[in-house]
Design a protein around this motif. Sequence first.
Motif, mmCIF file in Angstrom:
data_model
loop_
_atom_site.group_PDB
_atom_site.id
_atom_site.type_symbol
_atom_site.label_atom_id
_atom_site.label_comp_id
_atom_site.label_asym_id
_atom_site.label_seq_id
_atom_site.Cartn_x
_atom_site.Cartn_y
_atom_site.Cartn_z
ATOM 1 N N VAL A 10 0.828 -1.207 0.000
ATOM 2 C CA VAL A 10 0.000 0.000 0.000
ATOM 3 C C VAL A 10 0.862 1.256 0.000
ATOM 4 C CG1 VAL A 10 -1.775 1.297 1.251
ATOM 5 C CG2 VAL A 10 -1.867 -1.207 1.180
ATOM 6 N N ASN A 11 0.701 2.058 -1.037
ATOM 7 C CA ASN A 11 1.301 3.402 -1.105
ATOM 8 C C ASN A 11 2.808 3.380 -0.843
ATOM 9 O OD1 ASN A 11 0.645 6.624 0.455
ATOM 10 N ND2 ASN A 11 1.001 6.128 -1.681
ATOM 11 N N THR A 12 3.493 2.420 -1.469
ATOM 12 C CA THR A 12 4.951 2.282 -1.269
ATOM 13 C C THR A 12 5.675 3.507 -1.824
ATOM 14 O OG1 THR A 12 4.633 -0.093 -1.607
ATOM 15 C CG2 THR A 12 6.887 0.730 -1.629
ATOM 16 N N ALA A 81 3.222 -3.240 13.085
ATOM 17 C CA ALA A 81 4.361 -3.261 14.004
ATOM 18 C C ALA A 81 4.010 -2.635 15.356
ATOM 19 C CB ALA A 81 5.543 -2.503 13.393
ATOM 20 N N ARG A 82 2.818 -2.029 15.458
ATOM 21 C CA ARG A 82 2.462 -1.303 16.674
ATOM 22 C C ARG A 82 1.206 -1.885 17.307
ATOM 23 N NH1 ARG A 82 2.663 2.702 12.890
ATOM 24 N NH2 ARG A 82 0.489 3.285 13.252
ATOM 25 N N ASP A 83 1.137 -1.742 18.636
ATOM 26 C CA ASP A 83 -0.099 -2.089 19.324
ATOM 27 C C ASP A 83 -1.153 -1.046 18.985
ATOM 28 O OD1 ASP A 83 1.047 -4.281 20.564
ATOM 29 O OD2 ASP A 83 1.741 -3.093 22.273
ATOM 30 N N ARG A 84 -2.355 -1.491 18.776
ATOM 31 C CA ARG A 84 -3.446 -0.591 18.414
ATOM 32 C C ARG A 84 -4.447 -0.490 19.561
ATOM 33 N NH1 ARG A 84 -2.088 1.802 13.286
ATOM 34 N NH2 ARG A 84 -0.513 0.371 12.466
ATOM 35 N N ARG A 85 -5.174 0.632 19.598
ATOM 36 C CA ARG A 85 -6.158 0.824 20.658
ATOM 37 C C ARG A 85 -7.303 -0.175 20.551
ATOM 38 N NH1 ARG A 85 -6.780 7.474 20.831
ATOM 39 N NH2 ARG A 85 -4.635 7.913 21.476
ATOM 40 N N GLU A 117 6.222 2.536 4.227
ATOM 41 C CA GLU A 117 7.493 2.383 4.925
ATOM 42 C C GLU A 117 7.553 3.240 6.192
ATOM 43 O OE1 GLU A 117 8.649 1.939 0.487
ATOM 44 O OE2 GLU A 117 7.169 3.033 1.687
ATOM 45 N N TYR A 118 7.013 4.420 6.145
ATOM 46 C CA TYR A 118 7.174 5.365 7.255
ATOM 47 C C TYR A 118 6.061 5.268 8.299
ATOM 48 C CZ TYR A 118 3.743 7.906 4.433
ATOM 49 O OH TYR A 118 2.630 8.253 3.704
ATOM 50 N N ALA A 119 4.912 4.677 7.963
ATOM 51 C CA ALA A 119 3.793 4.690 8.909
ATOM 52 C C ALA A 119 2.990 3.401 8.941
ATOM 53 C CB ALA A 119 2.853 5.856 8.577
ATOM 54 N N GLY A 120 3.270 2.448 8.071
ATOM 55 C CA GLY A 120 2.500 1.207 8.046
ATOM 56 C C GLY A 120 1.096 1.420 7.520
ATOM 57 N N LEU A 121 0.180 0.603 7.980
ATOM 58 C CA LEU A 121 -1.220 0.704 7.589
ATOM 59 C C LEU A 121 -1.982 1.587 8.573
ATOM 60 C CD1 LEU A 121 -1.830 -3.080 6.805
ATOM 61 C CD2 LEU A 121 -1.667 -1.242 5.106
ATOM 62 N N THR A 122 -2.959 2.307 8.077
ATOM 63 C CA THR A 122 -3.801 3.119 8.955
ATOM 64 C C THR A 122 -4.751 2.205 9.727
ATOM 65 O OG1 THR A 122 -5.553 3.419 7.330
ATOM 66 C CG2 THR A 122 -3.713 4.995 7.272
ATOM 67 N N ASN A 123 -5.348 2.743 10.787
ATOM 68 C CA ASN A 123 -6.322 1.971 11.551
ATOM 69 C C ASN A 123 -7.488 1.541 10.668
ATOM 70 O OD1 ASN A 123 -4.910 2.013 13.962
ATOM 71 N ND2 ASN A 123 -5.858 3.920 14.647
ATOM 72 N N GLU A 124 -7.920 2.426 9.792
ATOM 73 C CA GLU A 124 -9.031 2.095 8.905
ATOM 74 C C GLU A 124 -8.657 0.942 7.980
ATOM 75 O OE1 GLU A 124 -11.864 4.160 5.460
ATOM 76 O OE2 GLU A 124 -10.408 5.382 6.557
ATOM 77 N N GLU A 125 -7.426 0.967 7.457
ATOM 78 C CA GLU A 125 -6.985 -0.118 6.580
ATOM 79 C C GLU A 125 -6.873 -1.429 7.343
ATOM 80 O OE1 GLU A 125 -4.388 2.652 3.477
ATOM 81 O OE2 GLU A 125 -3.462 1.820 5.287
ATOM 82 N N LEU A 126 -6.365 -1.362 8.567
ATOM 83 C CA LEU A 126 -6.224 -2.577 9.371
ATOM 84 C C LEU A 126 -7.576 -3.175 9.724
ATOM 85 C CD1 LEU A 126 -3.265 -1.551 11.695
ATOM 86 C CD2 LEU A 126 -3.313 -3.532 10.177
ATOM 87 N N GLN A 127 -8.585 -2.342 9.855
ATOM 88 C CA GLN A 127 -9.924 -2.847 10.183
ATOM 89 C C GLN A 127 -10.542 -3.614 9.018
ATOM 90 O OE1 GLN A 127 -12.311 0.348 11.882
ATOM 91 N NE2 GLN A 127 -10.569 0.975 13.147
ATOM 92 N N ARG A 128 -9.969 -3.503 7.851
ATOM 93 C CA ARG A 128 -10.446 -4.270 6.704
ATOM 94 C C ARG A 128 -9.804 -5.659 6.649
ATOM 95 N NH1 ARG A 128 -13.385 -1.184 3.242
ATOM 96 N NH2 ARG A 128 -13.277 1.066 3.542
ATOM 97 N N CYS A 129 -8.921 -5.933 7.601
ATOM 98 C CA CYS A 129 -8.215 -7.217 7.627
ATOM 99 C C CYS A 129 -8.852 -8.143 8.662
ATOM 100 C CB CYS A 129 -6.732 -6.998 7.981
ATOM 101 S SG CYS A 129 -5.873 -5.865 6.868
ATOM 102 N N LEU A 144 11.264 -3.030 10.641
ATOM 103 C CA LEU A 144 11.795 -3.862 9.562
ATOM 104 C C LEU A 144 11.661 -3.147 8.227
ATOM 105 C CD1 LEU A 144 11.278 -6.176 11.735
ATOM 106 C CD2 LEU A 144 10.991 -7.677 9.764
ATOM 107 N N ASN A 145 12.642 -3.350 7.380
ATOM 108 C CA ASN A 145 12.522 -2.925 5.986
ATOM 109 C C ASN A 145 11.322 -3.638 5.373
ATOM 110 O OD1 ASN A 145 13.355 -4.020 3.036
ATOM 111 N ND2 ASN A 145 13.926 -1.878 3.258
ATOM 112 N N LEU A 146 10.609 -2.951 4.488
ATOM 113 C CA LEU A 146 9.391 -3.506 3.897
ATOM 114 C C LEU A 146 9.660 -4.838 3.195
ATOM 115 C CD1 LEU A 146 6.458 -3.413 2.991
ATOM 116 C CD2 LEU A 146 7.141 -1.861 1.142
ATOM 117 N N ALA A 147 10.688 -4.880 2.353
ATOM 118 C CA ALA A 147 10.991 -6.123 1.631
ATOM 119 C C ALA A 147 11.384 -7.236 2.593
ATOM 120 C CB ALA A 147 12.095 -5.883 0.609
#
Length: 257
Positions: A10-12, A81-85, A117-129, A144-147
């Motif tokens: 996403v948005n690499t 990579a981060r804990d979410r609320r 690379e700089y922020a990962g997935l947004t909360n909204e994007e993660l909620q689609r998983c 971690l590096n993306l690759a």
Amino acid sequence: MLDKIRVVLVNTSHPGNIGGAARAMKNMGLGQLVLVQPEDFPSSEAVARASGAQDLLDRARVVDSLEEAIAGCALVLGTSARDRRIPWPLLDPRECAAHTLQQAEAGGEVAFVFGREYAGLTNEELQRCHFHVHIPSDPSFGSLNLAAAVQVLVYEVRMAWLSAQGQPTKREKLETTAMLNAQLATADELERFYEHLEHTLTDIGFLNPEKPRHLMARLRRLYGRAAPSKLEMNILRGILTETQKAVGRLSDKQGKS
């Protein structure tokens, strides 16, 4: 089953990461790459980093939204990579691979979704998983590096797939080979070896039959401790035979001269 797995980036922002991800995928037998609004693609840098996986880049689908990228998927796994609320079902890479193969075996399409690379997935994007996947890296340096993150997940998928195919691991292959080679030489085979060894040592002048001292006794203890297998004994006997042939050829040359 591996054909049912797609990797979604996403948005690499760095095209080299796209190439590195393609290379990691091809290493592990995956071929579906989907790019959601990449900042720079196609790119010569992506081709360079793909290092032989350009065919994946050529086939890559470029789409405008995550919804389009995961359309038709029965299982969507988002890396975080981060804990979410908001609590969400969380898997490690090995558990992720197990769920992936279960779904693929049932005929469902699966998507691995990786964020910026700089922020990962947004909360909204993660909620689609359906599940979030966390790579348990060192907390003091967990970025971690993306690759590299792609490589970790697709490696686990391949290992799970190999296991499902009934293919032995490297250790299992080694143990099987060791079992085949572990049949020890018998007492009579050892005696024939010691006789062959004594004749060869005499032929090369290392052993004086008139003054043998304790050489053969010491060698018997040495090879007794080694407990050679039948295969190893055949190798040793072959070396002795070739040594005797070499000594014979040398003697023939000296006689003619």
